[in-house]
Design a protein around this motif. Sequence first.
Motif, PDB file in Angstrom:
ATOM      1  N   ALA A  27       0.819  -1.203   0.000  1.00 46.97           N
ATOM      2  CA  ALA A  27       0.000   0.000   0.000  1.00 46.97           C
ATOM      3  C   ALA A  27       0.863   1.267   0.000  1.00 46.97           C
ATOM      4  N   THR A  28       2.029   1.194   0.606  1.00 44.11           N
ATOM      5  CA  THR A  28       2.907   2.357   0.706  1.00 44.11           C
ATOM      6  C   THR A  28       3.700   2.580  -0.572  1.00 44.11           C
ATOM      7  N   TYR A  29       4.103   1.493  -1.212  1.00 48.49           N
ATOM      8  CA  TYR A  29       4.900   1.565  -2.445  1.00 48.49           C
ATOM      9  C   TYR A  29       4.214   0.740  -3.538  1.00 48.49           C
ATOM     10  N   PRO A  30       3.119   1.241  -4.082  1.00 46.91           N
ATOM     11  CA  PRO A  30       2.323   0.436  -5.027  1.00 46.91           C
ATOM     12  C   PRO A  30       3.021   0.151  -6.351  1.00 46.91           C
ATOM     13  N   GLN A  31       4.112   0.861  -6.663  1.00 46.54           N
ATOM     14  CA  GLN A  31       4.855   0.613  -7.895  1.00 46.54           C
ATOM     15  C   GLN A  31       6.091  -0.261  -7.645  1.00 46.54           C
ATOM     16  N   ALA A  32       6.256  -0.774  -6.437  1.00 52.53           N
ATOM     17  CA  ALA A  32       7.464  -1.521  -6.097  1.00 52.53           C
ATOM     18  C   ALA A  32       7.459  -2.919  -6.703  1.00 52.53           C
ATOM     19  N   ARG A  33       8.642  -3.487  -6.758  1.00 49.61           N
ATOM     20  CA  ARG A  33       8.832  -4.891  -7.093  1.00 49.61           C
ATOM     21  C   ARG A  33       9.534  -5.554  -5.921  1.00 49.61           C
ATOM     22  N   VAL A  34       9.223  -6.822  -5.714  1.00 49.72           N
ATOM     23  CA  VAL A  34       9.711  -7.530  -4.528  1.00 49.72           C
ATOM     24  C   VAL A  34      10.532  -8.739  -4.956  1.00 49.72           C
ATOM     25  N   VAL A  35      11.729  -8.858  -4.384  1.00 50.44           N
ATOM     26  CA  VAL A  35      12.559 -10.040  -4.575  1.00 50.44           C
ATOM     27  C   VAL A  35      12.584 -10.798  -3.252  1.00 50.44           C
ATOM     28  N   ARG A  36      12.100 -12.048  -3.285  1.00 52.39           N
ATOM     29  CA  ARG A  36      12.109 -12.885  -2.081  1.00 52.39           C
ATOM     30  C   ARG A  36      13.215 -13.924  -2.183  1.00 52.39           C
ATOM     31  N   LEU A  37      14.062 -13.984  -1.166  1.00 56.75           N
ATOM     32  CA  LEU A  37      15.101 -14.998  -1.130  1.00 56.75           C
ATOM     33  C   LEU A  37      14.683 -16.165  -0.251  1.00 56.75           C
ATOM     34  N   HIS A  38      15.140 -17.363  -0.634  1.00 58.33           N
ATOM     35  CA  HIS A  38      14.726 -18.586   0.052  1.00 58.33           C
ATOM     36  C   HIS A  38      15.944 -19.434   0.395  1.00 58.33           C
ATOM     37  N   ARG A  39      15.970 -19.905   1.632  1.00 57.26           N
ATOM     38  CA  ARG A  39      17.044 -20.781   2.110  1.00 57.26           C
ATOM     39  C   ARG A  39      16.450 -21.742   3.118  1.00 57.26           C
ATOM     40  N   ASP A  40      17.025 -22.899   3.246  1.00 58.62           N
ATOM     41  CA  ASP A  40      16.525 -23.913   4.167  1.00 58.62           C
ATOM     42  C   ASP A  40      16.451 -23.342   5.584  1.00 58.62           C
ATOM     43  N   PRO A  41      15.266 -23.383   6.227  1.00 59.73           N
ATOM     44  CA  PRO A  41      15.149 -22.877   7.604  1.00 59.73           C
ATOM     45  C   PRO A  41      16.079 -23.569   8.591  1.00 59.73           C
ATOM     46  N   VAL A  42      16.538 -24.766   8.286  1.00 64.41           N
ATOM     47  CA  VAL A  42      17.510 -25.420   9.170  1.00 64.41           C
ATOM     48  C   VAL A  42      18.752 -24.546   9.323  1.00 64.41           C
ATOM     49  N   SER A  43      19.128 -23.873   8.253  1.00 69.70           N
ATOM     50  CA  SER A  43      20.280 -22.972   8.307  1.00 69.70           C
ATOM     51  C   SER A  43      19.907 -21.587   8.806  1.00 69.70           C
ATOM     52  N   THR A  44      18.792 -21.043   8.300  1.00 72.54           N
ATOM     53  CA  THR A  44      18.454 -19.656   8.649  1.00 72.54           C
ATOM     54  C   THR A  44      18.108 -19.500  10.118  1.00 72.54           C
TER      55      THR A  44
END
Length: 371
Positions: A227-244
Amino acid sequence: MTTVLLDPDEVTRAALGERDASAGTLSFQPALHRLVQAINEEARLTPDGARVARTSLVHALRTQLRLASRQQPPVDRPSTVTVVTGLHRTGTTLLQLLLAAHPQVRAPQLWELLAPAAPQPTEELVAAAARYVAEYHRAAPAFAAIHPLHPRKPEECHRLIANSFHSEIFGLRYHVPGYLDWLSRQDHTAAYALHREQLAAIVGTAPGRHVVLKCPFHLWHAAELAATYPQARVVRLHRDPVSTVASVCSLTRTVRAARSRHVDPHEIGAFWLDRTAAALPGLRDPEAFVGLPVLDLRYRDLVADPVAAVARVCAFAGLPFDPPARQAVRAAIQTAARTGPGRHQYRLSDYGLDADGLRRRFADYRAAYRL
C-alpha cells in the motif's frame, strides 16, 4: 545489580529539548510507552544496555522532529523501488550490496538510515555513523563475523520503521515478548508512511536512479508495504530454515548479550521458530504483496552464480545489465570476498532445536522451493 529503568516521558523531554512539549510534533507516543514498559519489565538490561536503549529512543524522536520541521514538502515516493526480503540470513545483504554496485541503483547507506533529514554536512554524519559502528563492535565483538556494518555500505531499512517504535527489530535486540504481542495487534500503516517520508528525505526524487531497499521484516507486513509503495517490485530470497533459524538465533544471542547478562538461548530458539512460521504466508503466497510483482530466488543460486542472479533481478526490475553494470557487479563480488564477515559458527542444539524437527516443521516450504 539494580536494573536501570527507562522513563518514556524523560525520553520525550530529552528529545524535545527547549521545544514546547505540547507542540504536537511527535507521533507514536503510545508505541514508545508500550516499548519502554516491556524493556523495563522484561529485557533486564545492563546499565550500559539501558544507556544505549535510551539514546536510540531519543534519536528516533529527534528524527521525527527533523522531518516535521523540514522546509521543503516531502517527496511522495521515489519513482522506482525494488525491495529485497526473505528470512534473516538468506543472502539479502549480499544481494542488496551487489545491486548497489549497479550505476543506476540508489541503495540507502547506513549513515543515511541513521540520520534521515539531518542538517549536518555529509562528512559529519558519516563520522557519526563510524562511531556508531565502533561502539556496536565494542559492545558485541562477535557481530562483525555475522553481519557487515559499515557507514558507507547499504543497510536494512528496518531502521526507518524503528523510528515509529512499531518494529520487530526490538524483539531481536531485547527480550520483550509483551511488546511483540502488543505489536502483532497494531495497524502498521502510519509506520510505513513514516518509512516513506524518511526514504524521500534520503533519496529525494532520485532522478534516473532505481532505489533498492532490503529488510526481512517486510515479510510480516507485506500488505502495508504494497500500500505504501504500489509501484514496487519484490525479490524474495529462500534458504533452508535449518540454516536460517540457527544463524539468526546466533545473531540474536550476540545482539542481546551486548545489552543484557540474562540471555536465554532456548527462549531465542522458540522465538525464531515461531517468527519463521509466522513469515510463511509472506514467503509462499504469490499474492502476499497484494499485486506487487514478486521474483523468487534461492540462496544457493545466488551464491553459486551471483552475476547470473543479479542479471535475473535486473531483468525483473527493468534495469539494464549492460557491460558497465556487469563489470561493477563483478568488482563488488571481489570486494565482498575480500572484506566480508568472518566465519560465523552456530549450532541448533544451543537453542533447544534440532534439524529433523525443523525439516518436519517446514517440510512444505522446503519442498515448494526445493531447499
